[in-house]
Design a protein around this motif. Sequence first.
Motif, PDB file in Angstrom:
ATOM      1  N   MET A  88       0.816  -1.289   0.046  1.00 50.08           N
ATOM      2  CA  MET A  88       0.169   0.001  -0.106  1.00 50.08           C
ATOM      3  C   MET A  88       0.987   1.175  -0.085  1.00 50.08           C
ATOM      4  O   MET A  88       0.344   2.302  -0.604  1.00 50.08           O
ATOM      5  CB  MET A  88      -1.033  -0.091   1.090  1.00 50.08           C
ATOM      6  CG  MET A  88      -1.963  -0.830   1.139  1.00 50.08           C
ATOM      7  SD  MET A  88      -3.197  -0.661  -0.417  1.00 50.08           S
ATOM      8  CE  MET A  88      -3.644   1.095   0.019  1.00 50.08           C
ATOM      9  N   GLY A  89       1.828   0.928   0.637  1.00 49.10           N
ATOM     10  CA  GLY A  89       3.024   2.367   0.799  1.00 49.10           C
ATOM     11  C   GLY A  89       3.432   2.476  -0.655  1.00 49.10           C
ATOM     12  O   GLY A  89       3.414   3.787  -1.219  1.00 49.10           O
ATOM     13  N   LYS A 116     -13.335  -9.092 -10.143  1.00 50.64           N
ATOM     14  CA  LYS A 116     -14.532  -8.334  -9.918  1.00 50.64           C
ATOM     15  C   LYS A 116     -13.911  -6.742  -9.741  1.00 50.64           C
ATOM     16  O   LYS A 116     -14.149  -5.565 -10.339  1.00 50.64           O
ATOM     17  CB  LYS A 116     -15.587  -8.571  -8.975  1.00 50.64           C
ATOM     18  CG  LYS A 116     -16.155  -9.932  -9.282  1.00 50.64           C
ATOM     19  CD  LYS A 116     -17.256  -9.664 -10.491  1.00 50.64           C
ATOM     20  CE  LYS A 116     -17.994 -11.077 -10.395  1.00 50.64           C
ATOM     21  NZ  LYS A 116     -18.760 -11.060 -11.818  1.00 50.64           N
ATOM     22  N   VAL A 117     -12.835  -6.880  -9.045  1.00 47.97           N
ATOM     23  CA  VAL A 117     -12.066  -5.609  -8.544  1.00 47.97           C
ATOM     24  C   VAL A 117     -11.354  -4.999  -9.699  1.00 47.97           C
ATOM     25  O   VAL A 117     -11.250  -3.859  -9.890  1.00 47.97           O
ATOM     26  CB  VAL A 117     -11.065  -5.916  -7.257  1.00 47.97           C
ATOM     27  CG1 VAL A 117     -10.533  -4.388  -6.828  1.00 47.97           C
ATOM     28  CG2 VAL A 117     -12.272  -6.044  -5.989  1.00 47.97           C
ATOM     29  N   PHE A 144      -5.799  -1.512  -2.941  1.00 49.02           N
ATOM     30  CA  PHE A 144      -6.062  -1.629  -1.617  1.00 49.02           C
ATOM     31  C   PHE A 144      -6.968  -3.055  -1.776  1.00 49.02           C
ATOM     32  O   PHE A 144      -6.565  -3.973  -1.080  1.00 49.02           O
ATOM     33  CB  PHE A 144      -6.989  -0.764  -1.034  1.00 49.02           C
ATOM     34  CG  PHE A 144      -7.476  -0.990   0.376  1.00 49.02           C
ATOM     35  CD1 PHE A 144      -6.897  -1.406   1.384  1.00 49.02           C
ATOM     36  CD2 PHE A 144      -8.988  -1.176   0.438  1.00 49.02           C
ATOM     37  CE1 PHE A 144      -7.487  -1.753   2.356  1.00 49.02           C
ATOM     38  CE2 PHE A 144      -9.549  -1.684   1.550  1.00 49.02           C
ATOM     39  CZ  PHE A 144      -8.713  -1.808   2.724  1.00 49.02           C
ATOM     40  N   PHE A 145      -7.986  -3.164  -2.526  1.00 45.84           N
ATOM     41  CA  PHE A 145      -8.929  -4.251  -2.443  1.00 45.84           C
ATOM     42  C   PHE A 145      -8.240  -5.595  -3.152  1.00 45.84           C
ATOM     43  O   PHE A 145      -8.154  -6.749  -2.687  1.00 45.84           O
ATOM     44  CB  PHE A 145      -9.933  -3.841  -3.471  1.00 45.84           C
ATOM     45  CG  PHE A 145     -11.135  -3.264  -2.548  1.00 45.84           C
ATOM     46  CD1 PHE A 145     -11.802  -3.563  -1.483  1.00 45.84           C
ATOM     47  CD2 PHE A 145     -11.332  -2.025  -3.293  1.00 45.84           C
ATOM     48  CE1 PHE A 145     -12.543  -2.765  -1.050  1.00 45.84           C
ATOM     49  CE2 PHE A 145     -12.419  -1.115  -2.743  1.00 45.84           C
ATOM     50  CZ  PHE A 145     -12.947  -1.649  -1.550  1.00 45.84           C
ATOM     51  N   ALA A 146      -6.980  -5.411  -4.134  1.00 42.40           N
ATOM     52  CA  ALA A 146      -6.447  -6.633  -4.508  1.00 42.40           C
ATOM     53  C   ALA A 146      -5.421  -6.870  -3.613  1.00 42.40           C
ATOM     54  O   ALA A 146      -5.310  -8.395  -3.715  1.00 42.40           O
ATOM     55  CB  ALA A 146      -5.655  -6.053  -5.953  1.00 42.40           C
ATOM     56  N   ILE A 147      -4.924  -6.200  -2.989  1.00 41.69           N
ATOM     57  CA  ILE A 147      -3.698  -6.529  -2.143  1.00 41.69           C
ATOM     58  C   ILE A 147      -4.403  -7.152  -0.799  1.00 41.69           C
ATOM     59  O   ILE A 147      -3.975  -8.168  -0.228  1.00 41.69           O
ATOM     60  CB  ILE A 147      -3.044  -5.258  -1.510  1.00 41.69           C
ATOM     61  CG1 ILE A 147      -2.083  -4.773  -2.356  1.00 41.69           C
ATOM     62  CG2 ILE A 147      -1.895  -5.497  -0.301  1.00 41.69           C
ATOM     63  CD1 ILE A 147      -1.576  -3.255  -2.210  1.00 41.69           C
ATOM     64  N   MET A 187      -7.643   2.790  -3.973  1.00 45.33           N
ATOM     65  CA  MET A 187      -8.679   1.803  -3.799  1.00 45.33           C
ATOM     66  C   MET A 187      -8.724   0.409  -4.617  1.00 45.33           C
ATOM     67  O   MET A 187      -8.694  -0.555  -4.021  1.00 45.33           O
ATOM     68  CB  MET A 187     -10.163   2.546  -3.866  1.00 45.33           C
ATOM     69  CG  MET A 187     -10.444   3.261  -2.820  1.00 45.33           C
ATOM     70  SD  MET A 187     -10.342   2.642  -1.147  1.00 45.33           S
ATOM     71  CE  MET A 187     -11.908   1.602  -1.382  1.00 45.33           C
ATOM     72  N   PRO A 188      -8.601   0.501  -5.742  1.00 43.88           N
ATOM     73  CA  PRO A 188      -8.171  -0.782  -6.343  1.00 43.88           C
ATOM     74  C   PRO A 188      -7.136  -1.543  -6.103  1.00 43.88           C
ATOM     75  O   PRO A 188      -7.145  -2.895  -6.083  1.00 43.88           O
ATOM     76  CB  PRO A 188      -8.166  -0.262  -8.090  1.00 43.88           C
ATOM     77  CG  PRO A 188      -8.724   1.062  -8.063  1.00 43.88           C
ATOM     78  CD  PRO A 188      -8.497   1.586  -6.580  1.00 43.88           C
TER      79      PRO A 188
END
Length: 269
Positions: free
Chosen positions: A163-164, A267-268, A201-204, A198-199
């Motif tokens: 995320m960083g 989906k993400v 974030f959800f994938a991670i 956000m994309p």
Amino acid sequence: MVDHAQQLADRVWQRYDRKQRLIRYGVLLATLMVVVWAVRDIDIFWPWVWDAPNQISGLGARMWPPSPAGLNGIIAALIETVHIATLATFLTIFLALPVAYIAAQNTTPNRACLWLGRFILVSSRSVNTIIWALLFVAIFGPGVLAGILAIVFRSIGFIGKLMGEAIEEIDRRPVEAMEATGASKAKVVAYAIVPQVMPAFFAIVILRWDINIRESTVLGLVGAGGIGVILQGAIDTFAWPTVATILIAIIVLVLIGEAVTSLLRSKVL
């Protein structure tokens, strides 16, 4: 001119010149020496290695056919394993995101926070999940809590680092535009940074949840809950047909987790 052209035609094309070949051979020789040194230094008992195929076939014969006895307990332990992974991933989100924020160069408040965040990320990723589990079992005793905390402390480094990096790669123009209008720091984060990451974030998070399911299956080997507790008990009592059933159940769980994460990521992304 004819002789020069003939000399050029007679030359054989080579990918590397002599110096490059010598360097490559030297690196290969040094690598081979290190491998030989490592094999000799760890003191392998070679008779056991040569006898491994017989031992594997004998163990396979004792494990077949898998025993359906205790299937209800195995399913309950699998559900507990999923709960450990899910709760740990959920808790990690609240701990890893602030660390990711201060560990990103374009959002960290100062250099001290930057190095503090990176120290936390490196510390988390440097210690294996099993080591974290052993530590928390010693602190809180055997059980699910130790397993959840072990997964959390391991996952902070993974989610926080990725995320960083996602924060560092954002487009700076929306951030600069909001800062030019006098927006507060919180609004800049909420409306200029968060939508861009956000994309990622959800994938991670989905990927880490899948990894946590796999890691949760072995936590019970050190008393930190999950299917590993039953697996260790079956191995200790030489209940090999039950061991086979547990291993099959773990493989099925991992495959289901892989299918779910692949579907969610499609989906993400």
